[in-house]
Design a protein around this motif. Sequence first.
Motif, PDB file in Angstrom:
ATOM      1  N   ARG A  94      -7.073  -5.487 -25.523  1.00  0.00           N
ATOM      2  CA  ARG A  94      -8.155  -5.439 -26.521  1.00  0.00           C
ATOM      3  C   ARG A  94      -9.652  -6.201 -25.703  1.00  0.00           C
ATOM      4  O   ARG A  94     -10.260  -6.373 -26.617  1.00  0.00           O
ATOM      5  CB  ARG A  94      -7.711  -6.223 -27.716  1.00  0.00           C
ATOM      6  CG  ARG A  94      -6.734  -5.516 -28.408  1.00  0.00           C
ATOM      7  CD  ARG A  94      -6.447  -6.223 -29.674  1.00  0.00           C
ATOM      8  NE  ARG A  94      -5.415  -5.487 -30.458  1.00  0.00           N
ATOM      9  CZ  ARG A  94      -5.755  -4.399 -31.230  1.00  0.00           C
ATOM     10  NH1 ARG A  94      -7.032  -3.927 -31.202  1.00  0.00           N
ATOM     11  NH2 ARG A  94      -4.715  -3.730 -31.785  1.00  0.00           N
ATOM     12  N   GLY A  95      -9.626  -5.852 -24.455  1.00  0.00           N
ATOM     13  CA  GLY A  95     -10.840  -6.485 -23.690  1.00  0.00           C
ATOM     14  C   GLY A  95     -11.026  -7.817 -24.010  1.00  0.00           C
ATOM     15  O   GLY A  95     -11.826  -8.308 -24.122  1.00  0.00           O
ATOM     16  N   ALA A  96      -9.883  -8.675 -24.153  1.00  0.00           N
ATOM     17  CA  ALA A  96     -10.018 -10.012 -24.651  1.00  0.00           C
ATOM     18  C   ALA A  96     -10.775 -10.430 -25.831  1.00  0.00           C
ATOM     19  O   ALA A  96     -11.288 -11.236 -26.141  1.00  0.00           O
ATOM     20  CB  ALA A  96     -10.505 -10.768 -23.565  1.00  0.00           C
ATOM     21  N   THR A  97     -10.550  -9.230 -26.895  1.00  0.00           N
ATOM     22  CA  THR A  97     -11.369  -9.589 -28.212  1.00  0.00           C
ATOM     23  C   THR A  97     -10.185  -9.546 -29.009  1.00  0.00           C
ATOM     24  O   THR A  97      -9.205  -9.432 -28.994  1.00  0.00           O
ATOM     25  CB  THR A  97     -12.230  -8.435 -28.374  1.00  0.00           C
ATOM     26  OG1 THR A  97     -11.738  -7.209 -28.680  1.00  0.00           O
ATOM     27  CG2 THR A  97     -13.517  -8.224 -27.201  1.00  0.00           C
ATOM     28  N   LYS A  98     -10.782  -9.903 -30.518  1.00  0.00           N
ATOM     29  CA  LYS A  98      -9.642  -9.726 -31.738  1.00  0.00           C
ATOM     30  C   LYS A  98     -10.159  -8.579 -32.385  1.00  0.00           C
ATOM     31  O   LYS A  98      -9.723  -8.545 -33.527  1.00  0.00           O
ATOM     32  CB  LYS A  98      -9.953 -11.282 -32.489  1.00  0.00           C
ATOM     33  CG  LYS A  98      -9.250 -12.139 -31.661  1.00  0.00           C
ATOM     34  CD  LYS A  98      -9.265 -13.420 -32.525  1.00  0.00           C
ATOM     35  CE  LYS A  98      -8.560 -14.649 -31.578  1.00  0.00           C
ATOM     36  NZ  LYS A  98      -8.608 -16.021 -32.250  1.00  0.00           N
ATOM     37  N   ALA A  99     -10.842  -7.614 -31.787  1.00  0.00           N
ATOM     38  CA  ALA A  99     -10.967  -6.449 -32.495  1.00  0.00           C
ATOM     39  C   ALA A  99     -10.276  -5.839 -33.182  1.00  0.00           C
ATOM     40  O   ALA A  99      -9.142  -5.479 -32.559  1.00  0.00           O
ATOM     41  CB  ALA A  99     -12.188  -5.494 -31.734  1.00  0.00           C
ATOM     42  N   ASP A 100     -10.235  -4.980 -34.469  1.00  0.00           N
ATOM     43  CA  ASP A 100      -9.303  -4.103 -34.715  1.00  0.00           C
ATOM     44  C   ASP A 100      -9.219  -2.717 -34.086  1.00  0.00           C
ATOM     45  O   ASP A 100     -10.325  -2.444 -33.237  1.00  0.00           O
ATOM     46  CB  ASP A 100      -9.159  -3.933 -36.240  1.00  0.00           C
ATOM     47  CG  ASP A 100     -10.708  -3.434 -36.725  1.00  0.00           C
ATOM     48  OD1 ASP A 100     -11.134  -2.489 -35.924  1.00  0.00           O
ATOM     49  OD2 ASP A 100     -11.391  -3.861 -37.742  1.00  0.00           O
ATOM     50  N   ASP A 101      -8.297  -1.942 -33.959  1.00  0.00           N
ATOM     51  CA  ASP A 101      -8.204  -0.799 -33.606  1.00  0.00           C
ATOM     52  C   ASP A 101      -9.483   0.153 -33.857  1.00  0.00           C
ATOM     53  O   ASP A 101      -9.973   0.728 -32.854  1.00  0.00           O
ATOM     54  CB  ASP A 101      -6.948  -0.035 -33.922  1.00  0.00           C
ATOM     55  CG  ASP A 101      -5.860  -0.311 -33.383  1.00  0.00           C
ATOM     56  OD1 ASP A 101      -5.723  -1.499 -32.772  1.00  0.00           O
ATOM     57  OD2 ASP A 101      -4.651   0.153 -33.779  1.00  0.00           O
ATOM     58  N   ALA A 102     -10.172   0.445 -35.110  1.00  0.00           N
ATOM     59  CA  ALA A 102     -11.231   1.122 -35.301  1.00  0.00           C
ATOM     60  C   ALA A 102     -12.336   0.760 -34.702  1.00  0.00           C
ATOM     61  O   ALA A 102     -13.059   1.379 -34.109  1.00  0.00           O
ATOM     62  CB  ALA A 102     -11.491   1.233 -36.959  1.00  0.00           C
ATOM     63  N   THR A 103     -12.626  -0.514 -34.503  1.00  0.00           N
ATOM     64  CA  THR A 103     -13.745  -1.242 -33.847  1.00  0.00           C
ATOM     65  C   THR A 103     -13.685  -0.981 -32.408  1.00  0.00           C
ATOM     66  O   THR A 103     -14.509  -0.479 -31.699  1.00  0.00           O
ATOM     67  CB  THR A 103     -13.917  -2.670 -34.066  1.00  0.00           C
ATOM     68  OG1 THR A 103     -14.230  -2.547 -35.530  1.00  0.00           O
ATOM     69  CG2 THR A 103     -15.357  -3.262 -33.349  1.00  0.00           C
ATOM     70  N   LEU A 104     -12.421  -1.001 -31.712  1.00  0.00           N
ATOM     71  CA  LEU A 104     -12.214  -0.635 -30.312  1.00  0.00           C
ATOM     72  C   LEU A 104     -12.348   0.612 -30.181  1.00  0.00           C
ATOM     73  O   LEU A 104     -13.160   1.068 -29.252  1.00  0.00           O
ATOM     74  CB  LEU A 104     -10.713  -1.070 -29.828  1.00  0.00           C
ATOM     75  CG  LEU A 104     -10.468  -2.679 -29.828  1.00  0.00           C
ATOM     76  CD1 LEU A 104      -8.839  -2.791 -30.025  1.00  0.00           C
ATOM     77  CD2 LEU A 104     -11.211  -3.248 -28.934  1.00  0.00           C
ATOM     78  N   GLN A 105     -11.844   1.560 -30.951  1.00  0.00           N
ATOM     79  CA  GLN A 105     -12.196   2.760 -30.660  1.00  0.00           C
ATOM     80  C   GLN A 105     -13.698   3.199 -31.032  1.00  0.00           C
ATOM     81  O   GLN A 105     -14.440   4.006 -30.124  1.00  0.00           O
ATOM     82  CB  GLN A 105     -11.407   3.924 -31.495  1.00  0.00           C
ATOM     83  CG  GLN A 105     -11.570   5.277 -31.464  1.00  0.00           C
ATOM     84  CD  GLN A 105     -10.429   6.357 -31.977  1.00  0.00           C
ATOM     85  OE1 GLN A 105      -9.534   5.862 -32.530  1.00  0.00           O
ATOM     86  NE2 GLN A 105     -11.010   7.405 -32.225  1.00  0.00           N
ATOM     87  N   ALA A 106     -14.530   2.643 -31.610  1.00  0.00           N
ATOM     88  CA  ALA A 106     -15.922   2.921 -31.766  1.00  0.00           C
ATOM     89  C   ALA A 106     -16.477   2.317 -30.764  1.00  0.00           C
ATOM     90  O   ALA A 106     -17.463   2.985 -29.944  1.00  0.00           O
ATOM     91  CB  ALA A 106     -16.451   2.040 -32.958  1.00  0.00           C
ATOM     92  N   ALA A 107     -15.996   1.286 -30.061  1.00  0.00           N
ATOM     93  CA  ALA A 107     -16.815   0.685 -28.724  1.00  0.00           C
ATOM     94  C   ALA A 107     -16.384   1.783 -27.447  1.00  0.00           C
ATOM     95  O   ALA A 107     -17.057   2.034 -26.852  1.00  0.00           O
ATOM     96  CB  ALA A 107     -16.146  -0.421 -28.221  1.00  0.00           C
ATOM     97  N   VAL A 108     -15.090   2.496 -27.663  1.00  0.00           N
ATOM     98  CA  VAL A 108     -14.906   3.524 -26.497  1.00  0.00           C
ATOM     99  C   VAL A 108     -16.011   4.599 -26.644  1.00  0.00           C
ATOM    100  O   VAL A 108     -16.469   5.082 -25.723  1.00  0.00           O
ATOM    101  CB  VAL A 108     -13.344   3.674 -26.660  1.00  0.00           C
ATOM    102  CG1 VAL A 108     -12.973   5.057 -25.627  1.00  0.00           C
ATOM    103  CG2 VAL A 108     -12.533   2.839 -26.090  1.00  0.00           C
TER     104      VAL A 108
END
Length: 109
Positions: free
Chosen positions: A87-101
């Motif tokens: 998770r890139g050392a974050t606590k981001a949820d899957d949707a936010t991680l995907q948005a970053a990608v």
Amino acid sequence: MFKRSVKFASAAILMAGLAPALATAAGESINPAGEKLYKSACLACHMAGVAGAPKVGDKARWSALTAKGMDALMHTTINGKGAMPPRGATKADDATLQAAVEYMISKSQ
């Protein structure tokens, strides 16, 4: 009158469905949370290519990664790879991680 309303409604539905694709093609983030996460966490490695991280803007590298599909990209993002922690050392949820990608991909086309 009814035919005109149906045509207008059909066009509106079609445009709404295309809006995310058009936003990505225009280089805009589909989800502002993705840009925010990128700027707060991902940028540290993905701007300079730290430890082999694909640099944002490197069209060839991101093209090879996107060819594998979003599922593969998300698997790496969620589970980590090499020096990248899960998770890139974050606590981001899957949707936010995907948005970053998606944000990084949009900036690398």
